[in-house]
Design a protein around this motif. Sequence first.
Motif, PDB file in Angstrom:
ATOM      1  N   PHE A   1      -0.197  18.587 -15.062  1.00  0.00           N
ATOM      2  CA  PHE A   1      -1.025  19.699 -14.235  1.00  0.00           C
ATOM      3  C   PHE A   1      -2.145  20.105 -15.007  1.00  0.00           C
ATOM      4  N   SER A   2      -3.125  20.688 -14.131  1.00  0.00           N
ATOM      5  CA  SER A   2      -4.173  21.525 -14.728  1.00  0.00           C
ATOM      6  C   SER A   2      -3.948  23.022 -14.542  1.00  0.00           C
ATOM      7  N   ALA A   3      -3.795  23.832 -15.353  1.00  0.00           N
ATOM      8  CA  ALA A   3      -3.668  25.291 -15.373  1.00  0.00           C
ATOM      9  C   ALA A   3      -5.068  25.915 -15.706  1.00  0.00           C
ATOM     10  N   ARG A   4      -5.408  26.507 -14.535  1.00  0.00           N
ATOM     11  CA  ARG A   4      -6.742  27.220 -14.719  1.00  0.00           C
ATOM     12  C   ARG A   4      -6.914  28.543 -14.580  1.00  0.00           C
ATOM     13  N   TRP A   5      -7.231  29.388 -15.686  1.00  0.00           N
ATOM     14  CA  TRP A   5      -7.634  30.812 -15.626  1.00  0.00           C
ATOM     15  C   TRP A   5      -8.759  31.108 -15.372  1.00  0.00           C
ATOM     16  N   GLN A   6      -9.143  31.936 -14.485  1.00  0.00           N
ATOM     17  CA  GLN A   6     -10.526  32.306 -14.081  1.00  0.00           C
ATOM     18  C   GLN A   6     -10.914  33.925 -14.066  1.00  0.00           C
ATOM     19  N   ILE A   7     -11.770  34.240 -14.673  1.00  0.00           N
ATOM     20  CA  ILE A   7     -12.135  35.531 -14.451  1.00  0.00           C
ATOM     21  C   ILE A   7     -13.621  35.467 -14.254  1.00  0.00           C
ATOM     22  N   ASP A   8     -14.245  36.794 -13.930  1.00  0.00           N
ATOM     23  CA  ASP A   8     -15.636  36.780 -13.732  1.00  0.00           C
ATOM     24  C   ASP A   8     -16.246  38.083 -14.728  1.00  0.00           C
ATOM     25  N   ALA A   9     -17.325  37.793 -15.290  1.00  0.00           N
ATOM     26  CA  ALA A   9     -17.595  38.764 -16.352  1.00  0.00           C
ATOM     27  C   ALA A   9     -18.637  39.639 -15.483  1.00  0.00           C
ATOM     28  N   LYS A  10     -18.527  40.924 -15.988  1.00  0.00           N
ATOM     29  CA  LYS A  10     -19.612  41.921 -15.395  1.00  0.00           C
ATOM     30  C   LYS A  10     -21.185  41.570 -15.969  1.00  0.00           C
ATOM     31  N   PHE A  11     -21.996  41.841 -14.928  1.00  0.00           N
ATOM     32  CA  PHE A  11     -23.290  41.291 -14.990  1.00  0.00           C
ATOM     33  C   PHE A  11     -23.974  41.706 -16.518  1.00  0.00           C
ATOM     34  N   GLY A  12     -24.403  40.765 -17.232  1.00  0.00           N
ATOM     35  CA  GLY A  12     -25.077  41.006 -18.596  1.00  0.00           C
ATOM     36  C   GLY A  12     -23.986  40.794 -19.586  1.00  0.00           C
ATOM     37  N   HIS A  13     -22.906  40.274 -19.316  1.00  0.00           N
ATOM     38  CA  HIS A  13     -21.811  40.470 -20.465  1.00  0.00           C
ATOM     39  C   HIS A  13     -21.252  38.824 -20.434  1.00  0.00           C
ATOM     40  N   LYS A  14     -21.680  38.068 -19.886  1.00  0.00           N
ATOM     41  CA  LYS A  14     -21.036  36.767 -19.942  1.00  0.00           C
ATOM     42  C   LYS A  14     -21.118  36.225 -21.158  1.00  0.00           C
ATOM     43  N   GLN A  15     -22.095  36.396 -22.083  1.00  0.00           N
ATOM     44  CA  GLN A  15     -22.160  35.904 -23.387  1.00  0.00           C
ATOM     45  C   GLN A  15     -20.768  36.460 -24.222  1.00  0.00           C
ATOM     46  N   ARG A  16     -20.684  37.681 -24.228  1.00  0.00           N
ATOM     47  CA  ARG A  16     -19.677  38.516 -24.920  1.00  0.00           C
ATOM     48  C   ARG A  16     -18.204  37.981 -24.337  1.00  0.00           C
ATOM     49  N   VAL A  17     -18.238  37.725 -23.090  1.00  0.00           N
ATOM     50  CA  VAL A  17     -16.750  37.078 -22.661  1.00  0.00           C
ATOM     51  C   VAL A  17     -16.583  35.802 -23.303  1.00  0.00           C
ATOM     52  N   LEU A  18     -17.582  34.929 -23.390  1.00  0.00           N
ATOM     53  CA  LEU A  18     -17.456  33.658 -23.799  1.00  0.00           C
ATOM     54  C   LEU A  18     -16.983  33.747 -25.362  1.00  0.00           C
ATOM     55  N   GLU A  19     -17.790  34.755 -26.124  1.00  0.00           N
ATOM     56  CA  GLU A  19     -17.556  34.823 -27.597  1.00  0.00           C
ATOM     57  C   GLU A  19     -16.173  35.157 -27.593  1.00  0.00           C
ATOM     58  N   MET A  20     -15.525  35.919 -26.699  1.00  0.00           N
ATOM     59  CA  MET A  20     -14.212  36.474 -26.739  1.00  0.00           C
ATOM     60  C   MET A  20     -13.122  35.255 -26.535  1.00  0.00           C
ATOM     61  N   MET A  21     -13.669  34.618 -25.643  1.00  0.00           N
ATOM     62  CA  MET A  21     -12.595  33.557 -25.297  1.00  0.00           C
ATOM     63  C   MET A  21     -12.408  32.613 -26.500  1.00  0.00           C
ATOM     64  N   ARG A  22     -13.668  32.153 -27.194  1.00  0.00           N
ATOM     65  CA  ARG A  22     -13.435  31.404 -28.321  1.00  0.00           C
ATOM     66  C   ARG A  22     -12.601  31.964 -29.384  1.00  0.00           C
ATOM     67  N   GLN A  23     -12.853  33.483 -29.631  1.00  0.00           N
ATOM     68  CA  GLN A  23     -12.034  34.182 -30.600  1.00  0.00           C
ATOM     69  C   GLN A  23     -10.641  33.926 -30.233  1.00  0.00           C
ATOM     70  N   TRP A  24     -10.169  34.223 -28.984  1.00  0.00           N
ATOM     71  CA  TRP A  24      -8.897  33.760 -28.409  1.00  0.00           C
ATOM     72  C   TRP A  24      -8.314  32.524 -29.014  1.00  0.00           C
ATOM     73  N   GLU A  25      -9.273  31.698 -28.735  1.00  0.00           N
ATOM     74  CA  GLU A  25      -8.908  30.088 -28.881  1.00  0.00           C
ATOM     75  C   GLU A  25      -8.334  29.770 -30.252  1.00  0.00           C
ATOM     76  N   GLY A  26      -9.415  30.553 -31.235  1.00  0.00           N
ATOM     77  CA  GLY A  26      -9.424  30.285 -32.679  1.00  0.00           C
ATOM     78  C   GLY A  26      -8.019  31.128 -33.143  1.00  0.00           C
ATOM     79  N   GLU A  27      -8.092  32.359 -32.807  1.00  0.00           N
ATOM     80  CA  GLU A  27      -6.979  33.203 -33.507  1.00  0.00           C
ATOM     81  C   GLU A  27      -5.623  33.564 -32.704  1.00  0.00           C
ATOM     82  N   ILE A  28      -5.447  33.425 -31.414  1.00  0.00           N
ATOM     83  CA  ILE A  28      -4.257  33.432 -30.730  1.00  0.00           C
ATOM     84  C   ILE A  28      -3.844  31.978 -30.047  1.00  0.00           C
ATOM     85  N   GLY A  29      -4.751  31.270 -29.602  1.00  0.00           N
ATOM     86  CA  GLY A  29      -4.256  29.943 -29.013  1.00  0.00           C
ATOM     87  C   GLY A  29      -3.820  28.928 -29.999  1.00  0.00           C
ATOM     88  N   SER A  30      -4.504  29.112 -31.217  1.00  0.00           N
ATOM     89  CA  SER A  30      -4.062  28.094 -32.153  1.00  0.00           C
ATOM     90  C   SER A  30      -2.497  28.365 -32.601  1.00  0.00           C
TER      91      SER A  30
END
Length: 104
Positions: free
Chosen positions: A2-31
Amino acid sequence: MFSARWQIDAKFGHKQRVLEMMRQWEGEIGSQVGIADLGFKIMTGSIGAREATVETHHQVQSLAQLEEFFAKIAKIDAHAKWGKELEPYVVSGTSLWQIFRVVE
């Protein structure tokens, strides 16, 4: 599989911050829950999708493996804290999980 997909929309002008936080989650929590074993990927909208959309993909062998993943992250206090820190940068109500069966 299965492919489990989680989707959110960043507020205007904040997509880069959301991407940074996703990478943070990947390294600190996902790991902590073996995210590397789930073929984890982060994607953003490009053609035919909203540019503000940020999506993660997790490849799992079974729904039981996905349930195990959910159970593990639910026990990590840092995951709840991270979600609260992410909230100001996300359009409310856009969080969506979709589970697709992989056809081989």
